[in-house]
Design a protein around this motif. Structure first.
Motif, PDB file in Angstrom:
ATOM      1  N   UNK A 132      -4.756 -12.659   3.128  1.00 49.54           N
ATOM      2  CA  UNK A 132      -4.958 -11.760   1.840  1.00 49.54           C
ATOM      3  C   UNK A 132      -3.851 -11.721   0.890  1.00 49.54           C
ATOM      4  N   UNK A 133      -2.800 -12.303   1.017  1.00 46.54           N
ATOM      5  CA  UNK A 133      -1.734 -11.811   0.281  1.00 46.54           C
ATOM      6  C   UNK A 133      -1.658 -12.525  -1.062  1.00 46.54           C
ATOM      7  N   UNK A 134      -1.370 -12.174  -2.172  1.00 46.70           N
ATOM      8  CA  UNK A 134      -1.487 -12.778  -3.524  1.00 46.70           C
ATOM      9  C   UNK A 134       0.133 -13.132  -3.777  1.00 46.70           C
ATOM     10  N   UNK A 135       0.360 -14.596  -3.725  1.00 47.64           N
ATOM     11  CA  UNK A 135       1.617 -15.064  -3.674  1.00 47.64           C
ATOM     12  C   UNK A 135       1.973 -15.556  -5.060  1.00 47.64           C
ATOM     13  N   UNK A 136       3.036 -14.967  -5.283  1.00 47.60           N
ATOM     14  CA  UNK A 136       3.571 -15.324  -6.868  1.00 47.60           C
ATOM     15  C   UNK A 136       3.753 -16.802  -7.119  1.00 47.60           C
ATOM     16  N   UNK A 137       2.899 -17.268  -8.086  1.00 43.25           N
ATOM     17  CA  UNK A 137       3.231 -18.738  -8.485  1.00 43.25           C
ATOM     18  C   UNK A 137       2.137 -19.560  -7.962  1.00 43.25           C
TER      19      UNK A 137
END
Length: 246
Positions: A132-137
């Motif tokens: 569920x993590x929103x990873x930059x890029x």
């Protein structure tokens, strides 16, 4: 058949394998996605404070950021040995004989957030990234992984899906594929948590030790009956209940 397992948040450190080779992992069509996510993780690890925020780590967990920074340099070990926790403790792959471990390598895929589904015997390093993590890029992982992962599974044959909902979302079973999704319940139909993971680990261990050859739902049900495993149909199509005593 492919058995789809979720990963575990907890992982065994160390390893004696060569550094990660993304091009050597199962389902090679996912290489571009693997490169994008792992490179983003390494970049994020260069800013520990931001990495702690994005990955939602407590102060006790910040050491995991270093695992991400070292993704391409750290020693590896087979994925089924890397993961710990209730499911993998019940599977206890390290105590299986060579033939049973080879079965895991052929039949089991463990669905990770940075690498997608990998073979149980694919060598991976420790890492920290949840579904569920929103990873930059990188686009949201659910959107980024779902379509290519489903496409990669299209030729996998019968799919026995033991994943949690978060990882099902990262790679839904392809339309038209024969599959069985397993949920663990008591005889009275009550869903379980701890025993859910334990029962799934024990189920995969039993499949491996018996060298199960399963090409469809009918084979699965015949195997279960022969091995005193209780599987019963639910009120949802393609969802089967694994009944345990708890």
């Amino acid at each position: 058949m492919k058995v789809l397992l979720p990963p575990s948040e907890t992982k065994r450190p160390g390893g004696s394998g060569a550094p990660l080779r993304l091009d050597a992992l199962a389902l090679s069509s996912l290489l571009d996605q693997r490169l994008a996510v792992t490179r983003a993780l390494v970049t994020l690890a260069g800013d520990p404070a931001e990495a702690q925020r994005v990955l939602k780590l407590s102060d006790r967990q910040v050491g995991d950021i270093e695992h991400n920074r070292m993704l391409f340099d750290a020693p590896t070990m087979p994925a089924v040995d890397r993961y710990t926790g209730v499911l993998f403790d019940a599977l206890d792959a390290a105590t299986l004989d060579e033939q049973s471990r080879a079965w895991l390598g052929r039949q089991v895929l463990i669905h990770s957030a940075p690498f997608g589904p990998v073979s149980a015997l694919d060598d991976i390093p420790p890492y920290r990234l949840a579904a569920g993590i929103a990873l930059p890029g990188v686009p949201p992982l659910r959107r980024f992984w779902a379509e290519p992962t489903s496409a990669a599974l299209a030729d996998a044959g019968f799919l026995l899906d033991l994943r949690s909902e978060a990882y099902v979302a990262l790679g839904p079973v392809p339309d038209g594929a024969e599959s069985a999704y397993i949920r663990v319940v008591t005889a009275a139909g009550r869903a379980l948590n701890h025993f859910n993971k334990k029962a799934k680990g024990e189920l995969v261990r039993a499949l491996a030790t018996t060298g199960a050859v399963i090409t469809g739902t009918s084979d699965l049900l015949a195997w279960a009956e022969h091995n005193d495993v209780i599987l019963r149909a639910s009120d949802v199509p393609r969802v089967w209940e694994l009944v345990v005593t708890a």
